[in-house]
Scaffold this motif. Structure first.
Motif, short mmCIF file in Angstrom:
data_model
loop_
_atom_site.label_atom_id
_atom_site.label_comp_id
_atom_site.label_asym_id
_atom_site.label_seq_id
_atom_site.Cartn_x
_atom_site.Cartn_y
_atom_site.Cartn_z
N UNK A 231 -3.82 23.00 40.26
CA UNK A 231 -3.07 23.28 39.03
C UNK A 231 -2.97 24.79 38.87
N UNK A 232 -1.74 25.28 38.79
CA UNK A 232 -1.52 26.70 38.63
C UNK A 232 -0.80 27.00 37.33
N UNK A 233 -0.71 28.28 37.01
CA UNK A 233 0.08 28.74 35.87
C UNK A 233 0.99 29.87 36.31
N UNK A 234 2.17 29.91 35.73
CA UNK A 234 3.12 30.99 35.99
C UNK A 234 2.63 32.27 35.33
N UNK A 235 2.61 33.37 36.09
CA UNK A 235 2.15 34.64 35.54
C UNK A 235 3.03 35.10 34.38
N UNK A 236 4.33 34.79 34.47
CA UNK A 236 5.26 35.27 33.44
C UNK A 236 5.29 34.36 32.21
N UNK A 237 5.49 33.06 32.42
CA UNK A 237 5.66 32.14 31.29
C UNK A 237 4.36 31.49 30.85
N UNK A 238 3.34 31.54 31.70
CA UNK A 238 2.05 30.89 31.46
C UNK A 238 2.15 29.37 31.41
N UNK A 239 3.24 28.82 31.88
CA UNK A 239 3.41 27.37 31.91
C UNK A 239 2.75 26.81 33.17
N UNK A 240 2.22 25.61 33.09
CA UNK A 240 1.50 25.05 34.25
C UNK A 240 2.42 24.43 35.30
N UNK A 241 1.90 24.33 36.50
CA UNK A 241 2.57 23.61 37.58
C UNK A 241 1.51 22.99 38.48
N UNK A 269 -0.69 19.63 54.65
CA UNK A 269 0.61 20.30 54.70
C UNK A 269 1.24 20.26 53.32
N UNK A 270 1.93 21.33 52.97
CA UNK A 270 2.53 21.45 51.65
C UNK A 270 3.56 20.35 51.41
N UNK A 271 3.42 19.65 50.29
CA UNK A 271 4.40 18.64 49.88
C UNK A 271 5.33 19.19 48.81
N UNK A 272 4.88 20.19 48.04
CA UNK A 272 5.74 20.79 47.03
C UNK A 272 4.97 21.29 45.82
N UNK A 273 5.68 22.02 44.98
CA UNK A 273 5.14 22.49 43.71
C UNK A 273 6.09 22.07 42.61
N UNK A 274 5.56 21.47 41.57
CA UNK A 274 6.38 20.87 40.52
C UNK A 274 5.94 21.40 39.16
N UNK A 275 6.89 21.84 38.32
CA UNK A 275 6.51 22.27 36.97
C UNK A 275 6.05 21.09 36.14
N UNK A 276 5.04 21.28 35.32
CA UNK A 276 4.57 20.24 34.41
C UNK A 276 4.44 20.83 33.02
N UNK A 277 4.38 19.95 32.05
CA UNK A 277 4.25 20.39 30.66
C UNK A 277 2.77 20.55 30.30
N UNK A 278 2.53 21.17 29.17
CA UNK A 278 1.15 21.38 28.74
C UNK A 278 0.45 20.06 28.41
N UNK A 333 -2.83 34.50 34.17
CA UNK A 333 -2.42 33.84 32.93
C UNK A 333 -3.48 32.90 32.36
N UNK A 334 -4.55 32.66 33.11
CA UNK A 334 -5.63 31.80 32.63
C UNK A 334 -6.65 32.59 31.82
N UNK A 335 -7.16 33.68 32.41
CA UNK A 335 -8.25 34.41 31.77
C UNK A 335 -7.81 35.76 31.20
N UNK A 336 -6.60 36.21 31.57
CA UNK A 336 -6.11 37.49 31.08
C UNK A 336 -6.62 38.69 31.85
N UNK A 337 -7.44 38.47 32.87
CA UNK A 337 -7.97 39.58 33.65
C UNK A 337 -6.96 40.13 34.64
N UNK A 338 -7.06 41.42 34.93
CA UNK A 338 -6.19 42.05 35.90
C UNK A 338 -6.94 42.30 37.20
#
Length: 357
Positions: A231-241, A269-278, A333-338
């Protein structure tokens, strides 16, 4: 009027993310459209949709066919089949009218369980409860999508276990037709006052096959290891995928010598990355799988499905996944750290915490 209650118990775990879930969502819409043209189904059928991942939730309560609105199917983490079974039994108790000496209640409910994975919670108590109190007064049809479900557990619940070959030509359209015909057949039976065994439509060769036998016991493992999901988050929108890798099991053929060599030594092997809602987090049980996959075992780097950043598997020191556009300083986008991000380099793999599948 005695109702024919129909429950769709749908697996919306990470292993279902992408095309399978989208087609199931459209399939429920098609089933409703077909049933509304049948006077017997229109008179008797009432539908309910329950989804489950790490948690179970009723997204559409038991509703008459004419008023039923097909729901959107979200995604969550985990495949808590034990919790899902408990939820559907509670829903049957709450909404299905029982027969008493003074009145005739609803017809025996039908439960279509649609799942593609192995349970990530314990099913023992739920299976015992089902067999003790619900099996004799309900019809459960268990569908193993792609043949990947835990057939041992499903056979302990019902004799009606079928494997759905989702790779067959026009698979989902034909599958939807089979479910619709089965409900129509049962609607005609109860309209004629018959409520014996369930009247399933004939299974199609190459599309649906009954599971006759499943011996032994499947241990509860906590993670569906056919996939590695993150589970990842977009650095710009902070929305999960959700990023999904699949065990290639030697089935991927390629003429690229570099990729061929990678597939010899790497497991997924990579199957894909899909946007999901919160809502993903609402449907997840919040439990850490406690397991990790080394980056050297993964083939393929996904782009962020939200902003298109080239690298969707950047790992922060906090342990979470997010996207980055390239090397340099980025904010998690999870912890706010740089931190400064760059390639680990060949042979310098690192462990990445995985989801439960």
């Amino acid at each position: 009027m005695r109702r024919l209650p129909i429950f769709f118990l749908v697996d919306v775990s990470e292993s279902m993310v992408g095309e399978s879930l989208s087609k199931l969502e459209k399939g429920i819409t098609a089933i409703v459209s077909t049933l509304r043209k049948d006077p017997y189904a229109l008179e008797t059928a009432h539908l309910c949709v329950i989804i489950f991942a790490g948690k179970a939730r009723t997204v559409t309560p038991l509703t008459e066919l004419a008023s039923f609105q097909p729901p959107e199917l979200p995604v969550g983490g985990g495949t808590a089949l034990g919790s899902a079974l408990g939820h559907v039994m509670d829903e049957i108790d709450r909404t299905v009218i029982s027969t008493t000496p003074d009145r005739k209640g609803d017809w025996r409910p039908i439960v279509f369980l649609l799942t593609d994975g192995h349970p990530t919670d314990s099913t023992h108590k739920a299976v015992e409860r089902w067999n003790r109190s619900y099996r004799s007064r309900s019809h459960l049809v268990a569908v193993s999508i792609g043949g990947n479900a835990d057939h041992v557990v499903l056979r302990r619940l019902t004799d009606d276990v079928v494997v759905f070959n989702d790779a067959a030509p026009d698979a989902f359209a034909r599958f939807v037709k089979w479910i619709s015909m089965s409900i129509q057949s049962q609607s005609r039976s109860v309209s004629a006052g018959k409520d014996g065994g369930i009247s399933l439509a004939k299974t199609e060769p190459g599309l649906l096959a009954p599971v006759e036998k499943a011996a032994g016991l499947t241990p509860f493992g906590g993670v569906d290891d056919r996939y590695a999901v993150f589970v990842g988050k977009c650095e710009k929108s902070r929305l999960p995928y959700v990023v999904k890798y699949e065990r290639h099991m030697g089935r991927i053929e390629t003429t690229d010598p570099v990729l061929a060599e990678m597939l010899k030594t790497r497991r997924y092997a990579l199957a894909g990355a899909v946007p999901v809602k919160t809502t993903y987090f609402d449907l997840s049980d919040g439990a850490d799988s406690g397991q990790a996959v080394n980056s050297e075992d993964l083939v393929g780097q996904p782009a962020c499905p939200h902003c298109g950043a080239r690298f969707g598997m950047a790992v922060c020191e906090c342990g979470h996944i997010h996207c980055v556009s390239g090397d340099g300083v980025h904010t998690c986008p999870w912890c706010g750290g740089q931190g400064h991000y760059g390639s680990a380099g060949k042979g310098k793999g690192f462990d990445i915490g995985r989801g439960r599948g």
